[in-house]
Design an enzyme around this catalytic site. Structure first.
Site, short mmCIF file in Angstrom:
data_model
loop_
_atom_site.label_atom_id
_atom_site.label_comp_id
_atom_site.label_asym_id
_atom_site.label_seq_id
_atom_site.Cartn_x
_atom_site.Cartn_y
_atom_site.Cartn_z
N ALA A 43 0.85 -1.20 0.00
CA ALA A 43 0.00 0.00 0.00
C ALA A 43 0.88 1.25 0.00
O ALA A 43 1.83 1.35 0.79
CB ALA A 43 -0.91 0.01 1.22
N GLU A 129 13.81 -4.35 14.54
CA GLU A 129 15.27 -4.29 14.39
C GLU A 129 15.71 -3.04 13.61
O GLU A 129 16.74 -2.43 13.91
CB GLU A 129 15.77 -5.54 13.67
CG GLU A 129 17.27 -5.64 13.52
CD GLU A 129 17.99 -5.75 14.86
OE1 GLU A 129 17.82 -6.76 15.54
OE2 GLU A 129 18.72 -4.81 15.23
N GLU A 190 16.34 12.91 7.92
CA GLU A 190 14.88 12.79 8.06
C GLU A 190 14.22 13.86 7.20
O GLU A 190 14.85 14.86 6.83
CB GLU A 190 14.48 13.02 9.53
CG GLU A 190 15.07 12.02 10.51
CD GLU A 190 14.60 10.61 10.23
OE1 GLU A 190 13.40 10.37 10.20
OE2 GLU A 190 15.46 9.73 10.03
N LYS A 205 16.19 6.65 19.32
CA LYS A 205 16.88 5.36 19.26
C LYS A 205 17.42 4.98 20.65
O LYS A 205 17.37 3.82 21.05
CB LYS A 205 18.01 5.43 18.22
CG LYS A 205 17.45 5.60 16.80
CD LYS A 205 18.51 6.03 15.80
CE LYS A 205 17.94 6.20 14.40
NZ LYS A 205 18.85 6.89 13.47
N1 HSE Z 1 17.99 10.20 9.69
C1 HSE Z 1 18.53 8.99 10.20
C2 HSE Z 1 20.04 9.10 10.21
C3 HSE Z 1 18.08 7.83 9.35
O1 HSE Z 1 20.59 10.08 9.66
O2 HSE Z 1 20.70 8.26 10.78
C4 HSE Z 1 18.20 6.50 10.01
O3 HSE Z 1 17.45 6.38 11.18
#
Ligand code: HSE
Length: 438
Positions: A43, A129, A190, A205
């Site tokens: 999708a 992961e 991003e 993270k």
């Molecule tokens: N924007 C993130 C980075 C992408 O530059 O590491 C991966 O999570």
């Protein structure tokens, strides 16, 4: 041979990589899994673009609901990202009894605990992961390989964009803006690059890793976050002269009843392996009571590395489905009744070495005024360096400290900025010495 049907939500960069692996490596995966993994539906809002992947007729649809409710589909992969529609679709997929794979770090960092609970109550997997470190198998390492260890600390470079920018400024003399533009054109950043450069992506993270490492239900907002936008080429140059690199580090330390969880630019010595991690690469050192230090290193972003991590989750789930062992490994490593709120130590309470750079008048008595205030706040100096001479003007005055408490440092700096001999805000960078010596 059994067929396991897969639905993919979102066919942008990572989704396309996932489709590519599942289709191009289908035979090899079949020989490893003992079943056919069939990418049944995809999708996306754009079903016309050529993605360079040969898809069967009727695979693409704009109707995501039809994917999460399709009774044939066993595993739903979410690569849309963000907190909006992605969450709605994940919840619908779980409600429909689908196994779910996601790369959505922002969603898991802010709402992971409730999503994991909902998935566990429904008896389905919610695998993630690809949410941290791209292809580096850091989730599996924490959850499975190091399961016998008390995790003592983690220290990682988890944002490729920031690492690329810092490397370009350090090695090629790029400006911050040029380096960021290059990172964007290479597709690491991003959609909103402030998430990268202001440290929030790294904090997402770190929140996920800290939860896994300590069974912590921690509040994302409690993580101290400082990005790289205030790092100047001058500080990078001084760091190099003193034998350090500046990296945006995610730091997590087990402090017994609390954890340290912080993201900020950090000076690390050249002999720390993380200082050799350059460009968009990611790496993390994990310290366990049995293993000591281990280091993972690899591409933290990009189509195929991230897709590789997604497919590893898909294969794990397929194997669990085939052996009737869904839920064998708890989603957050700990059994759900052992996940508890662990306070994050306020940054004021941390103890660190520090680098300061003052813009100070080049005249007698300045050094004693500044060092006097530092001394009054129990901050002991390891070295002092003045660059250049400028009678009547200001010069960079750089100091490295022994271990000091952050609250004392902040108090001292708030007094120093009011000295007439100091112009401009001082630069402060925390220093992690690999040997921990004072
Ligand atoms: N924007 C993130 C980075 C992408 O530059 O590491 C991966 O999570």
């Amino acid at each position: 041979m059994k067929t396991i049907h897969i639905g993919l939500l979102g066919c942008g960069t990572v989704g396309t990589g996932v489709a590519r692996i599942l289709i191009q490596n289908q035979e090899m995966i079949r020989s490893r899994v003992g079943a056919t993994l069939n990418l049944k539906r995809i999708a996306d809002i754009d079903i016309d673009r050529d993605r360079g992947v040969l898809l069967g007729k009727d695979v693409l649809t704009t109707n995501a609901d039809s994917v999460v409710t399709d009774p044939d589909i066993d595993i739903v992969i979410e690569t849309i990202g963000g907190l909006g529609i992605a969450k709605t679709l994940i919840l619908k997929a779980i409600a429909n009894g689908k196994q779910v794979v996601t790369a959505n770090k922002a969603l898991l960092a802010s709402e992971g605990n409730s999503l994991f609970r909902i998935a566990a109550d429904k008896g389905v997997e919610l695998a993630f992961e690809a949410s941290v470190g791209g292809c580096m198998p850091v989730i599996k390492t924490l959850r499975e390989s190091l399961v016998g260890n008390q995790i003592q600390a983690m220290s990682g470079i988890l944002n490729g964009t920031c690492n690329y920018i810092l490397s370009k400024i350090t090695d090629d003399g790029d400006t911050f803006e040029t380096a960021l533009a290059k990172a964007q054109s290479k597709g690491f950043a991003e959609a909103d690059p402030t998430l990268d450069v202001e440290g929030f992506d790294t904090a997402h993270k770190l929140a996920i890793l800290t939860s896994l490492a300590y069974g912590a239900d921690l509040c994302l907002d409690d993580i101290y976050v400082e990005g790289i936008s205030k790092i100047t080429p001058l500080d990078i140059e001084f760091a190099g002269q003193f034998g350090y690199k500046i990296k945006l580090l995610a730091i997590s330390k087990n402090r017994g009843n609390a954890v340290e969880a912080r993201v900020h630019p950090t000076m690390i010595p050249f002999d720390n392996l993380l200082s050799s991690v350059n460009g968009p690469l990611n790496a993390i050192t994990i310290t366990g009571d049995a293993v000591g230090d281990i280091l993972l290193y690899g591409k933290g972003a990009g189509m195929m590395p991230t897709a590789s991590a997604v497919v590893s989750d898909v294969v794990d789930i397929a194997r669990n489905l085939l052996t009737g062992s869904v839920g064998r490994v708890p989603l957050l490593s700990y059994q759900k009744d052992h996940i508890h709120r662990i306070p994050v130590m306020p940054v004021d309470e941390i103890i660190s070495h520090y680098y300061f750079r003052f813009a100070a008048l080049d005249q007698p008595g300045v050094l004693s005024k500044i060092s006097g205030i530092l001394g009054n706040h129990c901050i002991s100096l390891k070295s002092v360096h003045q660059k250049g001479r400028k009678s009547g003007g200001s010069v960079p005055l750089v100091m490295m400290t022994h271990l000091a408490k952050e609250s004392n440092v902040q108090l001292a700096l708030s007094e120093i900025v009011h000295l007439e001999v100091v112009s401009d805000m001082p630069a402060l960078i925390r220093v992690e010495d690999s040997n921990g010596s004072d």
